[in-house]
Write a protein that holds these residues in place. Sequence first.
Motif, PDB file in Angstrom:
ATOM      1  N   THR A 205      74.686  42.738  71.573  1.00  0.00           N
ATOM      2  CA  THR A 205      74.307  43.926  70.817  1.00  0.00           C
ATOM      3  C   THR A 205      74.061  45.111  71.739  1.00  0.00           C
ATOM      4  OG1 THR A 205      71.948  43.354  70.869  1.00  0.00           O
ATOM      5  CG2 THR A 205      73.239  42.562  68.979  1.00  0.00           C
ATOM      6  N   THR A 206      74.229  46.302  71.181  1.00  0.00           N
ATOM      7  CA  THR A 206      73.984  47.530  71.946  1.00  0.00           C
ATOM      8  C   THR A 206      72.569  47.546  72.504  1.00  0.00           C
ATOM      9  OG1 THR A 206      75.540  48.748  70.556  1.00  0.00           O
ATOM     10  CG2 THR A 206      73.930  50.045  71.793  1.00  0.00           C
ATOM     11  N   GLN A 207      71.610  47.046  71.723  1.00  0.00           N
ATOM     12  CA  GLN A 207      70.212  47.111  72.131  1.00  0.00           C
ATOM     13  C   GLN A 207      69.927  46.228  73.354  1.00  0.00           C
ATOM     14  OE1 GLN A 207      71.427  46.825  69.098  1.00  0.00           O
ATOM     15  NE2 GLN A 207      70.165  47.878  67.553  1.00  0.00           N
ATOM     16  N   ILE A 208      70.379  44.987  73.323  1.00  0.00           N
ATOM     17  CA  ILE A 208      70.123  44.099  74.465  1.00  0.00           C
ATOM     18  C   ILE A 208      70.846  44.601  75.711  1.00  0.00           C
ATOM     19  CG2 ILE A 208      70.517  41.785  75.403  1.00  0.00           C
ATOM     20  CD1 ILE A 208      68.152  41.973  73.504  1.00  0.00           C
ATOM     21  N   GLN A 209      72.080  45.056  75.535  1.00  0.00           N
ATOM     22  CA  GLN A 209      72.809  45.582  76.688  1.00  0.00           C
ATOM     23  C   GLN A 209      72.131  46.828  77.245  1.00  0.00           C
ATOM     24  OE1 GLN A 209      75.405  44.004  78.297  1.00  0.00           O
ATOM     25  NE2 GLN A 209      74.689  42.395  76.908  1.00  0.00           N
ATOM     26  N   ALA A 210      71.579  47.667  76.360  1.00  0.00           N
ATOM     27  CA  ALA A 210      70.879  48.871  76.823  1.00  0.00           C
ATOM     28  C   ALA A 210      69.617  48.505  77.600  1.00  0.00           C
ATOM     29  CB  ALA A 210      70.532  49.768  75.638  1.00  0.00           C
ATOM     30  N   LEU A 211      68.868  47.520  77.106  1.00  0.00           N
ATOM     31  CA  LEU A 211      67.662  47.095  77.815  1.00  0.00           C
ATOM     32  C   LEU A 211      68.003  46.556  79.201  1.00  0.00           C
ATOM     33  CD1 LEU A 211      65.770  45.276  74.911  1.00  0.00           C
ATOM     34  CD2 LEU A 211      65.094  47.428  76.002  1.00  0.00           C
ATOM     35  N   ARG A 212      69.030  45.718  79.263  1.00  0.00           N
ATOM     36  CA  ARG A 212      69.443  45.175  80.566  1.00  0.00           C
ATOM     37  C   ARG A 212      69.900  46.287  81.499  1.00  0.00           C
ATOM     38  NH1 ARG A 212      71.095  39.419  80.771  1.00  0.00           N
ATOM     39  NH2 ARG A 212      72.744  40.063  82.208  1.00  0.00           N
ATOM     40  N   LYS A 273      63.163  49.143  72.831  1.00  0.00           N
ATOM     41  CA  LYS A 273      62.222  48.064  72.505  1.00  0.00           C
ATOM     42  C   LYS A 273      61.609  48.270  71.118  1.00  0.00           C
ATOM     43  CE  LYS A 273      57.773  46.101  73.936  1.00  0.00           C
ATOM     44  NZ  LYS A 273      56.645  46.193  74.891  1.00  0.00           N
ATOM     45  N   ALA A 274      61.260  49.517  70.823  1.00  0.00           N
ATOM     46  CA  ALA A 274      60.640  49.812  69.521  1.00  0.00           C
ATOM     47  C   ALA A 274      61.596  49.571  68.360  1.00  0.00           C
ATOM     48  CB  ALA A 274      60.143  51.260  69.507  1.00  0.00           C
ATOM     49  N   SER A 275      62.900  49.590  68.635  1.00  0.00           N
ATOM     50  CA  SER A 275      63.892  49.399  67.573  1.00  0.00           C
ATOM     51  C   SER A 275      64.230  47.938  67.323  1.00  0.00           C
ATOM     52  CB  SER A 275      65.184  50.152  67.928  1.00  0.00           C
ATOM     53  OG  SER A 275      65.906  49.472  68.954  1.00  0.00           O
ATOM     54  N   MET A 276      63.731  47.036  68.160  1.00  0.00           N
ATOM     55  CA  MET A 276      64.141  45.643  68.063  1.00  0.00           C
ATOM     56  C   MET A 276      63.730  44.957  66.759  1.00  0.00           C
ATOM     57  SD  MET A 276      66.052  45.190  70.614  1.00  0.00           S
ATOM     58  CE  MET A 276      66.290  43.414  70.569  1.00  0.00           C
ATOM     59  N   PRO A 277      62.518  45.185  66.213  1.00  0.00           N
ATOM     60  CA  PRO A 277      62.186  44.523  64.941  1.00  0.00           C
ATOM     61  C   PRO A 277      63.183  44.821  63.826  1.00  0.00           C
ATOM     62  CG  PRO A 277      60.197  45.389  65.961  1.00  0.00           C
ATOM     63  CD  PRO A 277      61.351  45.909  66.772  1.00  0.00           C
ATOM     64  N   THR A 282      67.808  42.991  60.465  1.00  0.00           N
ATOM     65  CA  THR A 282      69.207  43.170  60.083  1.00  0.00           C
ATOM     66  C   THR A 282      70.008  41.894  60.299  1.00  0.00           C
ATOM     67  OG1 THR A 282      69.138  45.526  60.610  1.00  0.00           O
ATOM     68  CG2 THR A 282      71.312  44.487  60.562  1.00  0.00           C
ATOM     69  N   LEU A 283      69.727  41.209  61.411  1.00  0.00           N
ATOM     70  CA  LEU A 283      70.477  39.999  61.749  1.00  0.00           C
ATOM     71  C   LEU A 283      69.881  38.744  61.118  1.00  0.00           C
ATOM     72  CD1 LEU A 283      71.263  40.667  65.531  1.00  0.00           C
ATOM     73  CD2 LEU A 283      72.748  41.024  63.559  1.00  0.00           C
TER      74      LEU A 283
END
Length: 354
Positions: A205-212, A273-277, A282-283
């Motif tokens: 996901t875009t979010q996990i890749q962005a965090l990494r 991080k704040a967007s993860m919930p 969604t998933l």
Amino acid sequence: MIDTQRAAIEFHFPFPRDLSPDIEQAQRHSIAWARQMGLATTDTALRYLEAWNWGRLTGHCLPTARGANLDLATDWMTWGFLYDDQFAGPLGNQPDRVARITENMIGVLHATSATPSDDACARGITDILQRLSSKMSPAWMARFRDDLKWFFIGVLRMTTYRNHLSQIDTRTAFEIRRLDISMDAVIDLIEVAEGFEVPEVLFGTTQIQALRQCVIDIVILQNDVFSLPKDRHQQEVNVILAMERSENLTTAQALARTSALVDEKVQEFLTVKASMPALYETLGLGATDRAHMDRYIHCLELMIHGCVYSHAECVRYSTRSEHTQPIAGRGFIQDLHLGAGIERAQAIVRTIQG
């Protein structure tokens, strides 16, 4: 008492930090392992490994790792630094030879290249992969091997730029460093330490890749600040030096910009991080996967903060002249003869061809 190196800028993070309690055992294990693999066999090389204290460095990066998992992570760190250092000397100015070495090492990852008994680097990484495969799934192992492949390619890319440092702008320096620092593989080891794997549906996901990516970029900037005195003496790609050269910045201006970039990356991390919930919802993630992901993000935060102490407490990054100068003019603590196997193979081919 641990001596600490003072960085040219202060790093302040809104994240927790910790230190694994098993660092002394990991340090002893890594030195014995490096000797067994043939990565460090001389008195001089072993003294450097003792002083650099990779067990403590790894314990800061992966503070939740314990026992054999910390030993394994420390062995990987030791291997990675020793492999990378081989290209800090004359070999690093021969991209054609490095290309052949890179091909060979990628083959070792997939067991398509032989691992001769005198090839310490091949033997070391094969041992690490075998130990990991008993803990992690085939899918995770495929990802880790891919990250190692890009590390090898990143080292090769670094050598192609080493004699053209004046032509490197800040963006290019970042692109080079994102591969050759091998932080993707280090971040993967969080899952080894924690005993779970990030679900495949989440990893891409875009979010996990962005965090990494935030973690990687922050650590690059940390590393290049702490390495600045050393890198001024050696032909190394360094983001701060690239800023100075390509943007006509003074050192103070480049460091101020670096500090601002770190702050931007921290804010990006917090925003994602704040967007993860919402992503979990969604998933349709269950409670266990949600807990694992919250724990994973916590470990990313620990890594960001811990890496400051990894650098500050490692004499490798000391500003003393004996550490800023290339080791014995070569850049490595022991020549591992990476090109020897390739040269022997070429000699055999020439003999067969008559």
